[in-house]
Design a protein around this motif. Structure first.
Motif, mmCIF file in Angstrom:
data_model
loop_
_atom_site.group_PDB
_atom_site.id
_atom_site.type_symbol
_atom_site.label_atom_id
_atom_site.label_comp_id
_atom_site.label_asym_id
_atom_site.label_seq_id
_atom_site.Cartn_x
_atom_site.Cartn_y
_atom_site.Cartn_z
ATOM 1 N N ASP A 1 0.872 -1.177 0.000
ATOM 2 C CA ASP A 1 0.000 0.000 0.000
ATOM 3 C C ASP A 1 0.909 1.228 0.000
ATOM 4 O O ASP A 1 1.343 1.692 1.050
ATOM 5 N N GLY A 2 1.224 1.736 -1.199
ATOM 6 C CA GLY A 2 2.186 2.822 -1.309
ATOM 7 C C GLY A 2 3.569 2.320 -0.938
ATOM 8 O O GLY A 2 4.090 1.385 -1.540
ATOM 9 N N THR A 3 4.168 2.914 0.084
ATOM 10 C CA THR A 3 5.469 2.440 0.556
ATOM 11 C C THR A 3 5.333 1.540 1.780
ATOM 12 O O THR A 3 6.337 1.127 2.369
ATOM 13 N N SER A 4 4.101 1.229 2.176
ATOM 14 C CA SER A 4 3.865 0.344 3.327
ATOM 15 C C SER A 4 3.676 -1.087 2.857
ATOM 16 O O SER A 4 3.168 -1.344 1.766
ATOM 17 N N VAL A 5 4.106 -2.022 3.706
ATOM 18 C CA VAL A 5 3.880 -3.452 3.475
ATOM 19 C C VAL A 5 2.893 -3.937 4.531
ATOM 20 O O VAL A 5 3.034 -3.620 5.717
#
Length: 375
Positions: free
Chosen positions: A275-279
């Motif tokens: 999610d974007g730069t999140s895992v």
């Protein structure tokens, strides 16, 4: 010559649809028809070329608008549209340009309109090439290198793009004086009408090649298959496009080459999500781990790490692993990983285990837990 298929039909789309659907349809069909997957199927190679042509037009807002209005004729230099320059409204009427009638009546205005549809002899930029490449979740996160096979138009090595036999050169066309266009006059209903068009002798190039190059037959270009190395940057996301400047088709008349546009497709991970730069991920923990706390293993992009779950953890709780997410594209640092905890309820308990749980329930004031009702 066979009639060209409708570009929307090639992509399986309806006219007027959103731009995002064009890219989505192209990516799906490009994977199906890509020559690398079917090296011996010439029919699919032709379909892939047709697909790229359709995407080249419809993905460009200006070209798409011209195509929607005039169809394939918008890009036919012999159709009187000036290659999509917007001069369609001034063609026709007895074979002469409508603007040329105004030239006779108002003294010179026709010369302005008569230029529409004239040949272009100056430098022209080459067309860009679109290709797709597939990478894994981890490769997209940390970057990688891929080689892509590209069929591209290049300047002929023997003549350097001149089209003339080595040691010779093209000569200015005597019919048009090297301009590439000629003007004709007609008398209709007592009026003199003028029109401009590509020179029939030189084909609008303004040059005559008396001794053509044997390698390219005078075209100045050759189509070749090239392997091009593409650096996939760390942090790239699904459906993003990398532009390699000057790696597209060769330009004309000394113009620069187009670009190679590489659209990246990221394969999904079996456990992790982005999610974007999140895992994001979810892990199960036991009832006792949730109640008493304990250490659990969490899969990350860097391998498995241990995380201490505090006592009293509820199902649905989210924990954060700082710096375990996706690297920032073209920057330093990384996002975070967020772990959602799901408490697993034990099944198939033994009599002893059930008894212990009932005792625990009684200490919590739940005296009827686990007892069967009498009929």
């Amino acid at each position: 010559m066979a009639e060209k298929r409708d570009y929307y039909e090639i992509l399986g789309l309806k006219k007027g649809g959103p731009e995002a659907e064009i890219k989505k349809a192209y990516r799906r069909l490009a994977k199906e028809y890509h020559p690398d997957l079917h090296p011996d199927d010439k029919a699919l190679e032709a379909k892939f070329k047709e697909l790229n042509e359709a995407y080249e037009i419809l993905s460009d807002a200006d070209k798409r608008a011209q195509y929607d209005q005039f169809g394939h004729a918008a890009f036919d230099p012999n159709a009187g549209f000036g290659g999509g320059a917007g001069g369609a409204g001034f063609s026709g009427f007895g074979g002469a340009g409508f603007g040329d009638i105004f030239g006779d009546l108002f003294g010179g205005l026709g010369d302005i309109f008569g230029a529409v549809g004239a040949a272009h002899t100056g430098p022209q930029r080459g067309e860009s090439i679109h290709v797709g490449v597939s990478v894994s979740f981890e490769e997209a996160a940390f970057g990688c290198t891929r080689e892509v096979n590209v069929g591209k138009v290049e300047l002929c090595e023997d003549c350097g793009g001149s089209g003339a036999l080595k040691g010779t050169s093209a000569e200015p066309c005597t019919n048009c004086g090297g301009t590439g266009s000629v003007r004709t006059q007609q008398r209709v209903m007592g009026m003199t009408m003028q029109s401009s068009g590509p020179c029939p002798k030189c084909g609008g190039t303004g040059k005559i090649i008396k001794q053509p190059c044997a390698s390219c037959k005078g075209s100045g270009t050759q189509r070749r298959q090239r392997k091009i190395s593409v650096n996939i940057p760390a942090g790239i996301d699904d459906d993003q496009t990398i532009s390699l400047r000057g790696q597209g088709n060769a330009g004309k008349s000394g113009g620069p080459a187009g670009d190679l546009l590489v659209t990246v497709s990221v394969r999904p991970h079996s456990f992790l999500q982005r999610d974007g730069t999140s895992v994001l991920c979810s892990i199960p923990i036991s009832f006792t781990q949730a109640a008493l706390g304990g250490e659990v293993e969490v899969p990350t992009l860097d391998g498995k790490v241990k995380y201490p779950v505090p006592e009293g953890t509820q199902t649905g709780a989210v924990f954060r692993l700082k710096g375990k997410g996706i690297p920032f594209l073209h920057g330093s640092g990384r996002g975070d990983q967020f772990v959602t905890v799901n408490v697993a309820v034990p099944k198939n308990l033994s009599a002893q285990q059930k008894g212990l749980l009932r005792q625990f329930a009684e200490t919590m004031g739940e005296t009827e837990i686990g007892k069967k009702k009498k009929r």
